[in-house]
Write a protein that holds these residues in place. Structure first.
Motif, PDB file in Angstrom:
ATOM      1  N   GLY A 286       0.575  -1.242  -0.066  1.00 52.59           N
ATOM      2  CA  GLY A 286      -0.212  -0.014   0.063  1.00 52.59           C
ATOM      3  C   GLY A 286       0.859   1.366  -0.106  1.00 52.59           C
ATOM      4  N   THR A 287       0.291   2.232  -0.651  1.00 52.63           N
ATOM      5  CA  THR A 287       0.675   3.596  -0.694  1.00 52.63           C
ATOM      6  C   THR A 287      -0.478   4.571  -0.234  1.00 52.63           C
ATOM      7  OG1 THR A 287       2.409   3.153  -2.236  1.00 52.63           O
ATOM      8  CG2 THR A 287       1.746   5.504  -1.876  1.00 52.63           C
ATOM      9  N   PHE A 288      -0.370   5.395   0.714  1.00 47.62           N
ATOM     10  CA  PHE A 288      -1.204   6.032   1.314  1.00 47.62           C
ATOM     11  C   PHE A 288      -0.935   7.560   1.535  1.00 47.62           C
ATOM     12  CE2 PHE A 288      -1.489   1.648   2.727  1.00 47.62           C
ATOM     13  CZ  PHE A 288      -2.771   1.260   2.121  1.00 47.62           C
ATOM     14  N   LYS A 289      -1.630   8.528   1.244  1.00 48.29           N
ATOM     15  CA  LYS A 289      -1.617  10.092   1.638  1.00 48.29           C
ATOM     16  C   LYS A 289      -1.891  10.081   3.043  1.00 48.29           C
ATOM     17  CE  LYS A 289      -2.258  14.671   0.033  1.00 48.29           C
ATOM     18  NZ  LYS A 289      -2.838  15.431  -0.920  1.00 48.29           N
ATOM     19  N   THR A 290      -1.113  10.718   3.627  1.00 47.70           N
ATOM     20  CA  THR A 290      -1.338  11.224   4.977  1.00 47.70           C
ATOM     21  C   THR A 290      -1.872  12.570   5.222  1.00 47.70           C
ATOM     22  OG1 THR A 290       0.801  12.400   5.482  1.00 47.70           O
ATOM     23  CG2 THR A 290       0.851   9.853   5.722  1.00 47.70           C
ATOM     24  N   LEU A 291      -2.461  12.937   6.231  1.00 47.15           N
ATOM     25  CA  LEU A 291      -3.432  14.315   6.625  1.00 47.15           C
ATOM     26  C   LEU A 291      -2.035  15.475   6.690  1.00 47.15           C
ATOM     27  CD1 LEU A 291      -5.595  13.969   9.347  1.00 47.15           C
ATOM     28  CD2 LEU A 291      -6.015  13.886   6.972  1.00 47.15           C
ATOM     29  N   GLN A 292      -0.885  14.971   6.981  1.00 43.46           N
ATOM     30  CA  GLN A 292       0.303  15.843   6.864  1.00 43.46           C
ATOM     31  C   GLN A 292       0.565  16.308   5.398  1.00 43.46           C
ATOM     32  OE1 GLN A 292       3.582  14.711   5.726  1.00 43.46           O
ATOM     33  NE2 GLN A 292       4.849  16.239   6.522  1.00 43.46           N
ATOM     34  N   GLY A 293       0.128  15.655   4.354  1.00 41.04           N
ATOM     35  CA  GLY A 293       0.667  15.693   3.094  1.00 41.04           C
ATOM     36  C   GLY A 293       1.630  14.878   2.482  1.00 41.04           C
ATOM     37  N   GLY A 294       2.407  13.994   3.290  1.00 41.46           N
ATOM     38  CA  GLY A 294       3.352  13.233   2.751  1.00 41.46           C
ATOM     39  C   GLY A 294       2.630  11.686   2.335  1.00 41.46           C
ATOM     40  N   GLN A 295       3.352  10.800   2.233  1.00 45.51           N
ATOM     41  CA  GLN A 295       2.829   9.483   1.965  1.00 45.51           C
ATOM     42  C   GLN A 295       3.720   8.523   3.055  1.00 45.51           C
ATOM     43  OE1 GLN A 295       3.671   8.388  -2.172  1.00 45.51           O
ATOM     44  NE2 GLN A 295       1.766   9.342  -3.067  1.00 45.51           N
ATOM     45  N   ILE A 296       2.680   7.515   3.279  1.00 44.00           N
ATOM     46  CA  ILE A 296       3.505   6.298   4.078  1.00 44.00           C
ATOM     47  C   ILE A 296       3.070   4.917   3.127  1.00 44.00           C
ATOM     48  CG2 ILE A 296       3.415   7.143   6.183  1.00 44.00           C
ATOM     49  CD1 ILE A 296       0.771   5.192   6.788  1.00 44.00           C
TER      50      ILE A 296
ATOM     51  N   THR B 224       3.170   0.671   3.175  1.00 49.71           N
ATOM     52  CA  THR B 224       2.903  -0.430   3.795  1.00 49.71           C
ATOM     53  C   THR B 224       3.442  -1.892   3.041  1.00 49.71           C
ATOM     54  OG1 THR B 224       0.607  -0.727   3.213  1.00 49.71           O
ATOM     55  CG2 THR B 224       1.128   0.431   5.439  1.00 49.71           C
ATOM     56  N   SER B 225       3.746  -2.883   3.861  1.00 50.31           N
ATOM     57  CA  SER B 225       4.158  -4.095   2.920  1.00 50.31           C
ATOM     58  C   SER B 225       4.215  -5.305   3.915  1.00 50.31           C
ATOM     59  CB  SER B 225       5.558  -3.851   2.314  1.00 50.31           C
ATOM     60  OG  SER B 225       6.777  -3.509   3.298  1.00 50.31           O
ATOM     61  N   GLY B 226       4.010  -6.559   3.358  1.00 50.60           N
ATOM     62  CA  GLY B 226       3.983  -7.640   4.079  1.00 50.60           C
ATOM     63  C   GLY B 226       2.869  -8.587   3.823  1.00 50.60           C
ATOM     64  N   SER B 227       2.563  -9.563   4.735  1.00 48.21           N
ATOM     65  CA  SER B 227       1.747 -10.469   4.354  1.00 48.21           C
ATOM     66  C   SER B 227       1.377 -11.038   5.934  1.00 48.21           C
ATOM     67  CB  SER B 227       2.359 -11.672   3.484  1.00 48.21           C
ATOM     68  OG  SER B 227       3.256 -12.215   3.798  1.00 48.21           O
ATOM     69  N   GLY B 228       0.169 -11.832   5.631  1.00 44.00           N
ATOM     70  CA  GLY B 228      -0.182 -12.669   6.742  1.00 44.00           C
ATOM     71  C   GLY B 228      -0.514 -11.782   7.913  1.00 44.00           C
ATOM     72  N   ASP B 229       0.251 -11.982   9.055  1.00 38.85           N
ATOM     73  CA  ASP B 229       0.372 -11.086  10.322  1.00 38.85           C
ATOM     74  C   ASP B 229       1.416 -10.145  10.303  1.00 38.85           C
ATOM     75  OD1 ASP B 229      -2.251 -12.184  11.010  1.00 38.85           O
ATOM     76  OD2 ASP B 229      -1.552 -13.466  12.525  1.00 38.85           O
ATOM     77  N   THR B 230       2.342 -10.105   9.391  1.00 33.88           N
ATOM     78  CA  THR B 230       3.369  -9.232   9.571  1.00 33.88           C
ATOM     79  C   THR B 230       3.498  -8.160   8.454  1.00 33.88           C
ATOM     80  OG1 THR B 230       4.565 -11.693  10.376  1.00 33.88           O
ATOM     81  CG2 THR B 230       5.990  -9.374   9.555  1.00 33.88           C
ATOM     82  N   PHE B 231       3.462  -6.966   9.055  1.00 38.74           N
ATOM     83  CA  PHE B 231       3.496  -5.714   8.093  1.00 38.74           C
ATOM     84  C   PHE B 231       4.394  -4.812   8.587  1.00 38.74           C
ATOM     85  CE2 PHE B 231      -0.753  -7.935   7.462  1.00 38.74           C
ATOM     86  CZ  PHE B 231      -0.875  -7.869   6.249  1.00 38.74           C
ATOM     87  N   LYS B 232       4.847  -4.057   7.538  1.00 39.86           N
ATOM     88  CA  LYS B 232       5.853  -3.181   7.895  1.00 39.86           C
ATOM     89  C   LYS B 232       5.135  -1.765   7.535  1.00 39.86           C
ATOM     90  CE  LYS B 232      10.148  -4.371   9.345  1.00 39.86           C
ATOM     91  NZ  LYS B 232      10.547  -3.903  10.533  1.00 39.86           N
ATOM     92  N   VAL B 233       5.493  -0.450   7.966  1.00 43.77           N
ATOM     93  CA  VAL B 233       5.154   0.687   7.422  1.00 43.77           C
ATOM     94  C   VAL B 233       6.551   1.357   7.205  1.00 43.77           C
ATOM     95  CG1 VAL B 233       3.821   2.824   8.162  1.00 43.77           C
ATOM     96  CG2 VAL B 233       3.138   0.735   8.986  1.00 43.77           C
ATOM     97  N   ASN B 234       6.556   1.941   6.003  1.00 45.17           N
ATOM     98  CA  ASN B 234       7.604   2.621   5.704  1.00 45.17           C
ATOM     99  C   ASN B 234       9.030   1.824   5.982  1.00 45.17           C
ATOM    100  OD1 ASN B 234       6.151   4.837   4.955  1.00 45.17           O
ATOM    101  ND2 ASN B 234       6.967   6.294   6.509  1.00 45.17           N
ATOM    102  N   ASP B 235       8.815   0.499   5.642  1.00 49.41           N
ATOM    103  CA  ASP B 235      10.119  -0.142   6.021  1.00 49.41           C
ATOM    104  C   ASP B 235      10.901  -0.154   7.202  1.00 49.41           C
ATOM    105  OD1 ASP B 235       9.752  -1.546   3.362  1.00 49.41           O
ATOM    106  OD2 ASP B 235      10.825   0.073   2.425  1.00 49.41           O
ATOM    107  N   SER B 236      10.199   0.694   8.402  1.00 53.63           N
ATOM    108  CA  SER B 236      10.867   1.031   9.605  1.00 53.63           C
ATOM    109  C   SER B 236       9.977   0.531  10.701  1.00 53.63           C
ATOM    110  CB  SER B 236      11.195   2.233   9.755  1.00 53.63           C
ATOM    111  OG  SER B 236      10.081   3.111   9.659  1.00 53.63           O
ATOM    112  N   ALA B 237       8.878   0.596  10.714  1.00 51.61           N
ATOM    113  CA  ALA B 237       8.031   0.242  11.748  1.00 51.61           C
ATOM    114  C   ALA B 237       7.111  -1.038  11.647  1.00 51.61           C
ATOM    115  CB  ALA B 237       6.855   1.372  11.935  1.00 51.61           C
TER     116      ALA B 237
END
Length: 194
Positions: free
Chosen positions: A144-154, A156-169
């Motif tokens: 996923g790629t999502f626009k944030t309220l701040q104006g940037g983008q975040i 997401t990646s992964g599968s099952g029960d394991t997902f990352k946000v911005n490859d860092s969280a």
């Protein structure tokens, strides 16, 4: 596993607001229903099993109120209050909050965190970077790629029960439902690009 249902009012409009170019307001009381997956992830076990801070308890409140009742989100709830974003988040509809846990905030050196918490503009920028103007659940997280309220983008990646946000969280407990939002608990504070 049971599937729960929640009802939310539909509607989301952008408008200028506190230090950000986007604010959320409810357009009206149009209700919709839809299936919601059960919360997932290893961090869900650390939530209270009952009461306002539990997964079931959070579903009854708007997102900022739900976060303030959850012991895993007390630092975030305090930051939201300090930035004056509680009403904005509580009145928004069909948003997703990538909510850093207390442990996520503890990863930031205290001096740096204190500086952010004491600068309302910087704090608002940081917090609105964690909010997406759409309902994002497990099915949208694999790529996923999502626009944030701040104006940037975040992203997401992964599968099952394991997902990352911005490859860092990592999402440690996902798909928590509140009255007006989906909450994805993350283990690292996301930093917007300057």
């Amino acid at each position: 596993m049971t599937t729960t249902h929640r009802y939310r009012s539909a509607g989301l409009a952008g408008a200028g607001a506190l230090l950000v170019s986007v604010s959320l307001t409810a357009l009206g009381p149009v209700a919709r229903a839809g299936p919601v997956t059960e919360p997932f992830g290893p961090g869900c076990a650390s939530l209270p099993s009952s009461g306002e801070g539990s997964a079931a308890g959070m579903a009854d409140d708007p997102v900022a109120t739900a976060a303030s009742n959850n012991p895993e989100l007390s630092t975030l709830a305090g930051a939201v209050q300090k930035a004056g974003l509680g009403d904005t988040l509580n009145n928004a509809q069909d948003i997703t909050v990538f909510a850093p846990t207390n442990d996520a905030f503890e990863k930031i050196p205290k001096a740096d965190l204190d500086k952010i918490l004491n600068d309302k503009k910087q704090l608002t920028n940081l917090l609105t970077y964690h909010v997406v103007e759409q309902d994002v659940t497990r099915s949208e997280l694999p790529d996923g790629t999502f626009k944030t309220l701040q104006g940037g983008q975040i992203t997401t990646s992964g599968s099952g029960d394991t997902f990352k946000v911005n490859d860092s969280a990592s999402i440690v407990c996902g798909d928590l439902a509140t009255e007006n939002a989906t909450v994805q608990l993350i283990d690292t504070v996301l930093m917007p690009k300057s």
